[in-house]
Design a protein around this motif. Structure first.
Motif, PDB file in Angstrom:
ATOM      1  N   ALA A 190      87.663  22.779   7.942  1.00 49.89           N
ATOM      2  CA  ALA A 190      86.648  23.653   7.351  1.00 49.89           C
ATOM      3  C   ALA A 190      85.376  22.858   7.114  1.00 49.89           C
ATOM      4  N   GLY A 191      85.168  21.836   7.951  1.00 52.16           N
ATOM      5  CA  GLY A 191      84.045  20.928   7.753  1.00 52.16           C
ATOM      6  C   GLY A 191      82.690  21.560   7.940  1.00 52.16           C
ATOM      7  N   SER A 192      82.626  22.732   8.610  1.00 55.82           N
ATOM      8  CA  SER A 192      81.330  23.373   8.814  1.00 55.82           C
ATOM      9  C   SER A 192      80.673  23.743   7.499  1.00 55.82           C
ATOM     10  N   ILE A 193      81.468  23.843   6.435  1.00 53.77           N
ATOM     11  CA  ILE A 193      80.880  24.242   5.160  1.00 53.77           C
ATOM     12  C   ILE A 193      81.414  23.435   3.983  1.00 53.77           C
ATOM     13  N   PHE A 194      82.484  22.623   4.217  1.00 55.59           N
ATOM     14  CA  PHE A 194      83.068  21.839   3.134  1.00 55.59           C
ATOM     15  C   PHE A 194      83.162  20.349   3.433  1.00 55.59           C
ATOM     16  N   ALA A 388      73.454  28.568   2.801  1.00 54.32           N
ATOM     17  CA  ALA A 388      72.967  27.213   3.089  1.00 54.32           C
ATOM     18  C   ALA A 388      72.992  26.409   1.803  1.00 54.32           C
ATOM     19  N   GLY A 389      73.254  25.123   1.961  1.00 49.70           N
ATOM     20  CA  GLY A 389      73.277  24.277   0.779  1.00 49.70           C
ATOM     21  C   GLY A 389      73.640  22.853   1.118  1.00 49.70           C
ATOM     22  N   GLY A 390      74.021  22.122   0.099  1.00 45.16           N
ATOM     23  CA  GLY A 390      74.361  20.725   0.300  1.00 45.16           C
ATOM     24  C   GLY A 390      75.278  20.215  -0.787  1.00 45.16           C
ATOM     25  N   GLU A 391      75.858  19.057  -0.507  1.00 40.70           N
ATOM     26  CA  GLU A 391      76.764  18.408  -1.448  1.00 40.70           C
ATOM     27  C   GLU A 391      76.492  16.911  -1.411  1.00 40.70           C
ATOM     28  N   TYR A 392      76.545  16.288  -2.579  1.00 46.42           N
ATOM     29  CA  TYR A 392      76.287  14.844  -2.671  1.00 46.42           C
ATOM     30  C   TYR A 392      77.252  14.244  -3.671  1.00 46.42           C
ATOM     31  N   GLN A 393      77.798  13.063  -3.337  1.00 45.21           N
ATOM     32  CA  GLN A 393      78.675  12.330  -4.247  1.00 45.21           C
ATOM     33  C   GLN A 393      78.404  10.838  -4.143  1.00 45.21           C
ATOM     34  N   GLN A 422      78.623   9.764  -0.088  1.00 42.84           N
ATOM     35  CA  GLN A 422      78.850  10.768   0.948  1.00 42.84           C
ATOM     36  C   GLN A 422      77.978  11.973   0.645  1.00 42.84           C
ATOM     37  N   ALA A 423      77.490  12.606   1.700  1.00 41.30           N
ATOM     38  CA  ALA A 423      76.632  13.777   1.544  1.00 41.30           C
ATOM     39  C   ALA A 423      76.715  14.617   2.804  1.00 41.30           C
ATOM     40  N   PHE A 424      76.471  15.894   2.642  1.00 39.06           N
ATOM     41  CA  PHE A 424      76.357  16.753   3.827  1.00 39.06           C
ATOM     42  C   PHE A 424      75.531  17.992   3.494  1.00 39.06           C
ATOM     43  N   LEU A 425      74.915  18.525   4.514  1.00 42.19           N
ATOM     44  CA  LEU A 425      74.195  19.794   4.453  1.00 42.19           C
ATOM     45  C   LEU A 425      74.963  20.816   5.271  1.00 42.19           C
ATOM     46  N   PHE A 426      74.972  22.064   4.828  1.00 44.09           N
ATOM     47  CA  PHE A 426      75.703  23.091   5.576  1.00 44.09           C
ATOM     48  C   PHE A 426      74.866  24.358   5.689  1.00 44.09           C
ATOM     49  N   GLN A 427      75.078  25.051   6.808  1.00 42.80           N
ATOM     50  CA  GLN A 427      74.405  26.317   7.079  1.00 42.80           C
ATOM     51  C   GLN A 427      75.416  27.257   7.729  1.00 42.80           C
ATOM     52  N   GLN A 428      75.337  28.526   7.392  1.00 46.32           N
ATOM     53  CA  GLN A 428      76.256  29.497   7.978  1.00 46.32           C
ATOM     54  C   GLN A 428      75.589  30.861   8.083  1.00 46.32           C
ATOM     55  N   LEU A 429      75.777  31.504   9.219  1.00 41.52           N
ATOM     56  CA  LEU A 429      75.255  32.851   9.457  1.00 41.52           C
ATOM     57  C   LEU A 429      76.419  33.786   9.737  1.00 41.52           C
ATOM     58  N   GLU A 430      76.485  34.885   8.986  1.00 40.87           N
ATOM     59  CA  GLU A 430      77.434  35.960   9.282  1.00 40.87           C
ATOM     60  C   GLU A 430      76.644  37.194   9.686  1.00 40.87           C
ATOM     61  N   ILE A 431      77.055  37.804  10.776  1.00 40.33           N
ATOM     62  CA  ILE A 431      76.357  38.994  11.251  1.00 40.33           C
ATOM     63  C   ILE A 431      77.376  40.029  11.715  1.00 40.33           C
ATOM     64  N   GLU A 432      77.192  41.256  11.267  1.00 37.82           N
ATOM     65  CA  GLU A 432      78.056  42.357  11.677  1.00 37.82           C
ATOM     66  C   GLU A 432      77.394  43.064  12.855  1.00 37.82           C
ATOM     67  N   LYS A 436      82.788  47.173  13.266  1.00 37.05           N
ATOM     68  CA  LYS A 436      84.106  46.583  13.480  1.00 37.05           C
ATOM     69  C   LYS A 436      84.069  45.103  13.831  1.00 37.05           C
ATOM     70  N   ILE A 437      82.934  44.581  14.284  1.00 33.32           N
ATOM     71  CA  ILE A 437      82.868  43.205  14.777  1.00 33.32           C
ATOM     72  C   ILE A 437      81.993  42.354  13.852  1.00 33.32           C
ATOM     73  N   LEU A 438      82.594  41.300  13.321  1.00 40.08           N
ATOM     74  CA  LEU A 438      81.902  40.358  12.447  1.00 40.08           C
ATOM     75  C   LEU A 438      81.956  38.976  13.089  1.00 40.08           C
ATOM     76  N   MET A 439      80.816  38.300  13.163  1.00 39.25           N
ATOM     77  CA  MET A 439      80.759  36.968  13.748  1.00 39.25           C
ATOM     78  C   MET A 439      80.213  35.982  12.719  1.00 39.25           C
ATOM     79  N   THR A 440      80.787  34.786  12.707  1.00 37.68           N
ATOM     80  CA  THR A 440      80.342  33.716  11.822  1.00 37.68           C
ATOM     81  C   THR A 440      79.998  32.489  12.638  1.00 37.68           C
ATOM     82  N   LEU A 441      78.809  31.930  12.412  1.00 32.68           N
ATOM     83  CA  LEU A 441      78.385  30.673  13.020  1.00 32.68           C
ATOM     84  C   LEU A 441      78.021  29.721  11.898  1.00 32.68           C
ATOM     85  N   GLY A 442      78.597  28.516  11.920  1.00 35.44           N
ATOM     86  CA  GLY A 442      78.288  27.561  10.878  1.00 35.44           C
ATOM     87  C   GLY A 442      78.353  26.139  11.386  1.00 35.44           C
ATOM     88  N   PHE A 443      77.649  25.252  10.713  1.00 34.41           N
ATOM     89  CA  PHE A 443      77.761  23.829  11.035  1.00 34.41           C
ATOM     90  C   PHE A 443      77.261  23.011   9.849  1.00 34.41           C
TER      91      PHE A 443
END
Length: 731
Positions: A190-194, A388-393, A422-432, A436-443
């Motif tokens: 689940a690294g695209s967002i965590f 979208a967001g980020g995490e830092y430790q 350690q740090a990372f930035l994350f972005q994710q797009l969900e579009i219907e 009936k069809i839902l798509m998620t793109l994240g990195f």
């Protein structure tokens, strides 16, 4: 003053529900009668909160003179009624793109309540091991391969803060079961967002609201000197409140030299600065001490499975750990499109670990946080959500290794300052794309660095400074959901994952520093189907995970666990959960009979692995059971009596890479019976008793892999019994 007639119904069957506790803001609580009815006298709009052991809690604002039919959702409900946050997107589980399991508070409490192990192990794809009391090892889809101790390769959050330390380890054993209310587990990368962690993500929450003034106490006892008591208080203040709890658990342990003593204090303050904001702060203090009996060989196991490894007692092999967390969480809705949630923490830890071969002392300090912005809008005819967001430790540890002279720290061998970022930035797009069809793109973009500054070295090497910087790693994910109906859907995803070595793997207990250890990289292909049909809920997932630079463990002739990259592994698997209510009627003596079945098929092999001139390619992955099956039966009666029955089958587990030693398959059977009820509208009471391992199976709940001198086995308790009482008072 107006009169309100409230009728409480089961959402699925429309049967009335007697015995529902109705909490009335500003008035005394009431309980629904045999017809599921309460009559109230309200002179202002009033918040009502409904609770029942077999149903999800529910709250609603009711006006004077307003009659209401209240529909409550059964605690085992259809998948389209179970909402999970998953990949930072709140949706019904049936339409989530990913393998997600949810562990509710009532599931934690159907076992002995001394650890989270039993409840987590009822979920497909998840295995929690306890090599000694409180010495957890968590495997999600086989991720414990590289975990001789502690929780690694799995990212853990608690109340939205990163609970996994910046060095990649997680001290899950500092938490008591009472510190958890709701847990979601994402299986697979689940690294695209965590961020880092090929195994998955565990997100745990304690209660975030205070709905009433409440005093509570628990008292439990059991075999092997088990004693646990808890005191708690909830105090409502305006729109928020304070809750606090203190838990003390101790036991002598099943084996020689396996005693446990843990004290946990938690204080939480919840408030609403405005109608669009919530603010929570927490203090968690844990004082944990437990003995480590060590692993046995087959002859020692046959002779006496309760004995400790020779030398463990004389050297006082044990862990003492004091930890203090301070956290702050804030949520705000800027408008109907934008919102933000931010969580910050600060942590200090004192850690002391006498072991047979050495004596380790650590003083650690860390801080960090996570912030997430969400944007919901309509682009033309397409609903979208952007996250979208980020995490830092940051963490700094003074780590010192001494000789061990009969359980006392002797001459210092080496001392290091360990600095981890350690740090990372994350972005994710969900579009219907359609209804009936839902798509998620994240990195995500991930950054990490270790600094190991050796200030003392009693050996021939002079003090040194070592740095390991991991190049920025981009981790993508794409997922799709096709909604077959409101009650069913299929999902598929392709996700990348990575897991850098922890600092404890780079810097080992015998003093070596292995800067050549590479991060694991993998890609996961997954497809699944979820559906409710009639009384049945089905959740099926199939996956293929290809992992490169796999980190495995081995033990040298001094008994020190070391690490190396061991080529590639192929991990194919299926995970199935089926639950259903054979009978449910709130107006009969037996109100509910529920069953749940969970099957895990993990067919993991080394794809390319040579060691010491031996080619282990094609062998089963070490430490992973290919087949497990869990069966649960729950019966509840109108009088308050209940019965929980649990069966778990675990297939034979390979204990070395050569697949020449296996732990035999085994069956665990346990049961809990009890009585719980609400007396009047103020008192809650529960009395319970139970038994684990009723068949008295000989097995290890966590083995040492590739163990030197064939010390593979960490025997688990035989047949044992427990019981307790809980009392709660509304004031």
């Amino acid at each position: 003053m107006g009169q309100n007639h409230i009728v409480i119904l089961d959402k699925n069957t429309q049967n009335t529900i007697p015995g529902v506790l109705v909490k009335i803001q500003g008035q005394n609580n009431q309980v629904s009668d045999s017809n599921g009815k309460v009559i109230l006298n309200l002179n202002n709009p009033t918040l009502l909160a409904f609770s029942h052991i077999s149903y999800e809690n529910f709250s609603i604002l009711v006006n004077p003179n307003e009659d209401k039919n209240i529909e409550m959702v059964p605690s085992i409900s259809s998948l389209n009624e179970v909402v999970v946050s998953g990949f930072e997107s709140e949706r019904p589980l049936v339409h989530q793109a990913g393998a997600i399991s949810k562990v509710l508070e009532n599931e934690l409490h159907r076992f002995n309540e001394n650890s989270l192990l039993s409840a987590f192990n009822t979920k497909p794809g998840i295995r929690v091991e306890e090599r000694a009391p409180a010495s957890y090892r968590i495997s999600i889809r086989g991720s414990s391969l590289r975990s001789p101790f502690g929780v690694r390769n799995v990212k853990v959050y608690w109340n939205d803060i990163p609970f996994t330390s910046p060095d990649g380890t997680t001290a899950l054993n500092i938490l008591d079961l009472s510190n958890l209310q709701n847990t979601e587990i994402i299986k697979g990368p689940a690294g695209s967002i965590f961020g880092a962690g090929n195994g998955g993500v565990i997100s745990m929450e304690s209660r975030k609201t205070v709905s009433e003034n409440y005093l509570s106490s628990d008292f439990g006892i059991g075999d092997f000197g088990l004693l646990r008591y808890r005191l708690g208080i909830d105090q409502k203040i305006g729109e928020g409140g304070i809750n606090a709890s203190y838990v003390h658990q101790k036991s002598d342990g099943y084996r020689e030299h396996s005693a446990l003593d843990r004290k946990v204090f938690q204080l939480a303050l919840h408030s609403k600065p405005s109608t669009k904001q919530t603010l929570s702060s927490q203090i968690l203090y844990s004082d944990l001490q437990y003995q480590i009996p060590g692993a046995l060989n087959a002859a020692q196991l046959e002779e006496d499975r309760t004995q400790a490894r020779p030398g463990s007692v004389a050297q006082n092999s044990s862990i003492a750990q004091k930890t203090l967390y301070g956290t702050l969480s804030h949520q705000i809705d800027f408008n109907d499109k934008w919102d933000n949630s931010t969580a910050l923490y600060i942590n200090t830890t004192e850690f002391e670990n006498p072991f047979i071969l050495d004596y380790k002392k650590e003083t650690a300090f860390s801080y960090g946080g996570r912030s997430k912005f969400s944007y919901n809008d309509q682009w033309g005819q397409f609903p979208v959500q952007i996250v979208a967001g980020g995490e830092y430790q940051f963490g700094k540890t003074l780590a010192q290794n001494f000789g061990n002279r009969q359980g006392q720290a002797d001459t210092i061998r080496f001392s290091d300052d360990l600095i981890t970022t350690q740090a990372f930035l994350f972005q994710q797009l969900e579009i219907e794309w359609t209804s009936k069809i839902l798509m998620t793109l994240g990195f995500s973009q991930n950054f990490g660095r270790y600094d190991i500054i050796r200030t003392i070295d009693a050996g021939p090497n002079p003090p040194s400074s070592n740095t390991r910087t991991f190049n920025p790693i981009v981790v993508p994910r794409i997922a799709m959901v096709y909604k077959l109906s409101d009650h069913s859907g299929i999902h598929g995803s392709i996700s990348s994952g990575f897991s850098p070595p922890t600092i404890a793997e780079v810097r080992t207990n015998e003093g070596s520093i292995n800067l050549d250890l590479e991060a694991e990289r993998g890609i996961n292909y997954e497809a699944g189907y979820r559906s409710r049909f009639g009384i049945f809920n089905l959740d099926f997932t199939a996956f293929y995970f290809k992992l490169d630079q796999t980190i495995t463990t081995f033990t040298n002739d001094q008994g020190v666990v070391l690490f190396r990259n061991a080529g590639a592994t192929d991990q194919k698997g299926i995970e199935v959960s089926l639950d259903y209510a054979l009978f449910r009627n709130q107006n009969t003596i037996i109100q509910e009979i529920k069953l749940n079945h969970a099957f895990t098929g993990h067919y993991f092999n080394f794809a390319d692995f040579e060691k010491g001139g031996n080619d282990f390619s094609g062998n089963q992955l070490t430490g992973v059971s290919p087949n497990t099956l869990v069966n649960l039966l729950d019966i509840r009666s109108k009088l308050g009596f209940y019965l929980n029955f649990t069966h778990q089958f675990v297939d034979a587990i390979p204990l070395n890479d050569a697949n020449t030693v296996f732990q035999d398959s085994y069956n665990l059977v346990g049961s809990r019976i009890g009585w719980r009820n609400t007396l009047g509208s103020r008192w809650d009471i529960e009395v319970y008793g139970g038994a684990d391992n009723l068949l008295d199976e000989v097995y290890s709940l966590g083995n040492d892999l590739n163990a030197f001198a064939n010390r593979f086995y960490q025997p688990a308790p035989g047949r044992n019994f427990y019981g307790g009482i809980k009392v709660g008072l509304r004031y």
